[in-house]
Structure formats: C-alpha cells, structure tokens
Design an enzyme around this catalytic site. Structure first.
Site, short mmCIF file in Angstrom:
data_model
loop_
_atom_site.label_atom_id
_atom_site.label_comp_id
_atom_site.label_asym_id
_atom_site.label_seq_id
_atom_site.Cartn_x
_atom_site.Cartn_y
_atom_site.Cartn_z
N LYS A 53 -6.60 4.85 -6.09
CA LYS A 53 -6.41 5.62 -4.79
C LYS A 53 -5.25 6.54 -4.69
O LYS A 53 -4.79 7.16 -5.60
CB LYS A 53 -5.63 4.42 -3.70
N ARG A 103 2.59 -6.55 6.34
CA ARG A 103 1.98 -5.69 6.34
C ARG A 103 0.26 -6.21 6.88
O ARG A 103 0.14 -6.87 7.49
CB ARG A 103 1.98 -4.80 5.60
N TYR A 157 12.71 31.85 6.27
CA TYR A 157 12.62 31.70 7.70
C TYR A 157 13.62 31.22 7.76
O TYR A 157 14.75 30.43 7.41
CB TYR A 157 11.14 31.27 8.25
N MET A 184 4.60 28.07 4.08
CA MET A 184 3.54 26.91 3.60
C MET A 184 3.29 27.62 2.22
O MET A 184 2.82 26.77 1.28
CB MET A 184 2.67 27.87 4.69
C1 LIG Z 1 -0.91 0.69 -4.44
C2 LIG Z 1 -1.15 -0.49 -4.12
C3 LIG Z 1 -0.88 -0.98 -5.81
C4 LIG Z 1 -0.36 -0.27 -6.43
O1 LIG Z 1 1.45 -0.44 -6.56
P1 LIG Z 1 1.76 0.81 -7.74
O2 LIG Z 1 3.24 0.31 -7.25
O3 LIG Z 1 1.21 1.88 -7.87
O4 LIG Z 1 1.87 0.02 -9.01
C5 LIG Z 1 -1.11 -1.97 -5.91
N1 LIG Z 1 -1.15 -3.19 -4.94
C6 LIG Z 1 -1.77 -2.68 -3.71
C7 LIG Z 1 -2.12 -3.26 -2.45
C8 LIG Z 1 -1.42 -1.30 -2.67
O5 LIG Z 1 -1.81 -0.60 -2.10
#
Ligand SMILES: *Cc1c(COP(=O)(O)O)cnc(C)c1O
Length: 361
Positions: free
Chosen positions: A33, A131, A257, A306
């Site tokens: 991801k 969550r 800045y 930036m």
């Molecule tokens: C991002 C994610 C992972 C991966 O976690 P890491 O700590 O990067 O290994 C695993 N499970 C879920 C549900 C995630 O959202």
C-alpha cells in the site's frame, strides 16, 4: 531534486529473512500500500511476485487497479475499499476486506447485480485497536448471512494495537485471546478459512501467534521498529540529493522564512533542493535532525520551504554539488524519523513523486 536509490537485492534479503522466521513461507502477504511505502508500487510488486509472493495487499481500489493494469496477476487484497468503488474492484478481480454489516450488504448487492458467485473476500475483526472491524458478537450474523450469498471467505483477520511493544503487553494478550475465540467459531463453520493477526513487528515479537498467514509491510523495506531485529534487515532505499549553493552567514543574520534560524556565530550554510512538497515536512524544524554531508552530520536549520531546506555546514569540509544523504545505510530512515518525532512509515510513504526512484538489482 533528489533521487531515491532502491536496492532490490536488499528487498530479497529482507523477504528471505521474514520467510526464515515464518511458519509457512507461502503464508506471507506482502503489503505494498501507499506506493509500496514510497518505494514504487509497480517495481516493488513485480519484484516480490518474481520472488514467489502470491498475495499482495493495498489500501485502496485505485492502487489495486494500477497493479492489474500493469500486469500484476496475483491475489490482491484491498484493506480499505471504498464501497462506492466496488464495481471497479470486482471488474479488476480484487479481493475486498469486509469490516461491517453495512459494507457486507452493499458488496453482496453489487455481486448479485453482476451475477457473480463464490467471490473471494476477507473479513476483518476489531479486537481492541478500535479502528475498522466487525465485533466478536457479529460472528453469528456473518455466518448466517454468508449462507446462500455469492461469496467465499478466504481469510479472517485482525490487527494488533501495539505489536511493537514488549511481549507481555496485556492489551495484546487480550486481542490474541479474542482472536482465538473468533477462529474457533469460524472453524466450526468452515475449516478452510485462513487466519492472520500479525504485521511486521508482530511477526518478530509474537512468532507463536502466526496462525496461517502474516502481513509484512515495513520489514520488507528494511525496518522492524526494534533495533535488535533491525540488524537482520537492510533499508532498501537511500534518499540522495546535493548541495546547490553555499552561503557564508554573519553572526546575527537569519536564514529562511520567518527568520526560522539565526546565526549565533559566523556560519556556513548549504542549500538543499528538497522541501515539504517532496515529503520533507515542516515539522522537522528545530528538532536537531541531521543529514549526512561527506559522512558528517549536518543539522537542518530554519523552516523547511516547499522546494528547499537549509543545513548548517560550518564544521564540515564541503563544496557546492557535493552529495547529501537524507537517509540511507549510515543514517537509516527510522533514526531520521525518530529524531523528528515521527516514524519511518511516515517519512517513507510521504516521499512525493517529484523524487525520482532509481532501481538497482
Ligand atoms: C499497513 C498494514 C499492515 C502492515 O504493517 P507493517 O507494520 O508495515 O508490517 C498490516 N496489516 C494491516 C491491516 C495494515 O493496514
């Protein structure tokens, strides 16, 4: 102006290490991801598939579609699918994670309208992170509603809230206990479902709770959230840039800045062509965070702009166009991140696409 050098042989090294401590080598879900945590989702995914990974996971439907459009044919699990994108999800044969009754119902409706059957999905439980996820008490509802519906549960999973903490964390124990109960209940209904609970830190800290699959993200990229495990992993990326100008600054003069930094003595500062639009955030100000110039630590000074930030090179022998390492082997991203009050995940995943990714095998 910067480049992210990515060493795919190190990705292979990390994958092999994770496999070596996994109960089932084939049970590894590689998490790609967020553009593979900033490393480039296509190149990383293709490399992982070539190394034998058969299941990837992404956060969104669009990430999954990108993979499919570029010829990645393995199983792809979508952690956080937008129900309004279910149509595309099904067209591209992506596997959704279903985490509530509402989302379940919407998905079934879509499948029926498309005359699909036995569509693979994953069920997510909230066991304490609070969550996303179904609750334990929803199991009967799920099992009842899955009968005669056009889906197949491939896996049931949950996510730990503090997998990086020491082993005897009470909340983690509680989560494991609930997940055990969830597993028992589903097993009685269908013995073919797979179970998974652990992310990277979990794989290291809770090896006895691997169930069938594990989900490795940050560890593939070389970080473990623990200095002991870090020794077995190699950060796969190095963020490199160069000094584009050097100024001599008189005592009392300010830099950047809003007079973000002022010289306490005659100083030499170097201008670095990366900024918050590249993912080098303004939160780095006044945190005593350093980058490496000719192997010496040069602190970041003033407000990050930036496209540009400044460093103090008063005590460093350097000249314009010398190379600068923002993070790399000698100064890993987790150390860089922690000195700024964040984590490697944030630094890596927010590197913008202005930074060129260059791959080495
Ligand atoms: C991002 C994610 C992972 C991966 O976690 P890491 O700590 O990067 O290994 C695993 N499970 C879920 C549900 C995630 O959202």
């Amino acid at each position: 102006m910067g480049r992210l050098n990515i060493y795919l042989n190190r990705l292979e090294h990390n994958l092999n290490f994770i496999k070596s401590i996994s109960q089932d080598e084939d049970g590894l879900i590689a998490v790609v991801k967020a553009n593979a945590y900033g490393h480039g989702i296509l190149e990383i995914s293709k490399k992982l598939v070539s190394l034998g990974i058969s299941r990837l996971s992404v956060a969104s439907v669009s990430e999954g579609i990108l993979l499919r459009k570029n010829g990645v044919n393995c199983n792809i699990m979508v952690f956080y699918p937008d129900p309004f994108e279910f149509h595309d999800l099904v067209n591209y044969s992506l596997e959704p994670v279903i985490y509530s009754k509402e989302v379940f119902n919407r998905f079934i409706k879509l499948l029926l309208s498309k005359m699909k059957s036995e569509y693979s999905l994953h069920i997510k439980f909230n066991t304490g992170l609070n969550r996303l996820g179904f609750k334990y008490k929803d199991i009967d509802w799920i099992i009842q509603n899955i009968q005669n519906s056009p889906v197949k549960i491939l896996s049931v999973y949950s996510h730990l809230a503090a997998s990086e903490d020491e082993k005897n964390n009470l909340n983690t124990k509680k989560q494991i206990k609930i997940f055990d109960k969830i597993q028992k209940k589903f097993y009685a209904y269908n013995s073919e479902i797979k179970y998974h609970l652990l992310n990277s830190s979990g794989i290291f800290n809770y090896p006895e709770n691997q169930y069938d699959w594990v989900r490795a993200g940050i560890s593939l990229y070389g970080y473990s959230n623990n200095p002991i495990w870090d020794k077995n992993l190699l950060p796969i990326a190095e963020l490199i840039t160069k000094i584009i100008q050097i100024h001599e600054i008189k005592k009392g003069e300010s830099v950047g800045y809003n007079n973000g930094w002022s010289a306490k003595k005659q100083s030499r500062i170097a201008i670095i062509p990366l900024g918050h639009a590249d993912g080098i955030g303004r939160y780095l100000k006044d945190k005593n965070v350093s980058v490496l110039v000719n192997k010496k630590k040069a602190p970041i000074i003033g407000n990050i702009c930036m496209d540009i930030f400044m460093i103090d090179v008063t005590d460093i022998n350097c000249k314009e166009f010398d190379e600068v390492t923002i993070f790399g082997k000698e100064n890993p991203a987790n150390v860089f991140a922690e000195s700024a009050g964040t984590i490697s995940y944030e630094i890596l995943s927010s590197l913008s696409n202005r930074i060129k990714r260059i791959y080495f095998s």
